[in-house]
Design an enzyme around this catalytic site. Sequence first.
Site, PDB file in Angstrom:
ATOM      1  CE  LYS A 260       7.562   3.236  -5.398  1.00  0.00           C
ATOM      2  NZ  LYS A 260       6.758   3.451  -6.626  1.00  0.00           N
TER       3      LYS A 260
ATOM      4  N   GLY B 260       4.916   8.490 -14.756  1.00  0.00           N
ATOM      5  CA  GLY B 260       3.829   8.581 -15.718  1.00  0.00           C
ATOM      6  C   GLY B 260       4.163   9.271 -17.016  1.00  0.00           C
TER       7      GLY B 260
END
Length: 259
Positions: free
Chosen positions: A103, A164
Amino acid sequence: MSSNDQLVIANKPYNSRLLVGTGKYKDFAQTRAAIDASGAQIVTVAIRRTNIGQNAGEESLLDYLPPDQFTILPNTAGCYTAEDAVRTLRLARELLDDHRLVKLEVLGDPHTLFPNMPETLAAAKTLVSEGFEVMVYCTDDPIQCRMLEDIGCVAVMPLASLIGSGMGILNPWNLKLIIDQAKVPVLVDAGVGTASDAAIAMELGCDGVLMNTAIAAAKDPVLMASAMRKAVEAGREAFLAGRMPRKTYEASPSSPTAR
């Protein structure tokens, strides 16, 4: 989900469409419990923050999430340049015995953690040329996603909202544009806060959802992981079923009026 409806990434099929991060848990034991509850088969690991063997003598995440049970997805969280990201994933390849699925994320600043797309594109070109299978965190820009696909990335992962933040999907229209044009899997990455966010992503037609904070920062991470598993499955089934048309100014009785 049916074995006939699998997520395929880099020619490998997966039964789960939920990908889960491994950071922010209280310990590795809780990490494993949450991932088991999520049903995830792909788990992403921040190489710069988590020990998977690079720190001799320290507890390793791989003791709890062995690569023969999970597909480990090393990521470049904390990298702000293409050079740094490439170096980090080369290290991961060595640590994981020539592992190629990675990733990529190259951040623009530490406040928003928004992707730096010029650096992301540069890193993607280098990594693909070196044989990496690159899943890439990116903006929800259809043009940039097309460019990443043209480079050879095996999946594009536009953010739903800031990493987040738990703000959910702020621009479903851009996501739909990306989904409609893509020939590789599209996964929402970043911003999911609760199960309904995951379900919405899947109902839009996303191939999967990647999350970390939404589970790890919940009051009960293991229970939230279970909820996310069900939400992804329900959203996928709703997408495949095809929702009824929206009728803005017309009601329709739920039972027949004619006898």
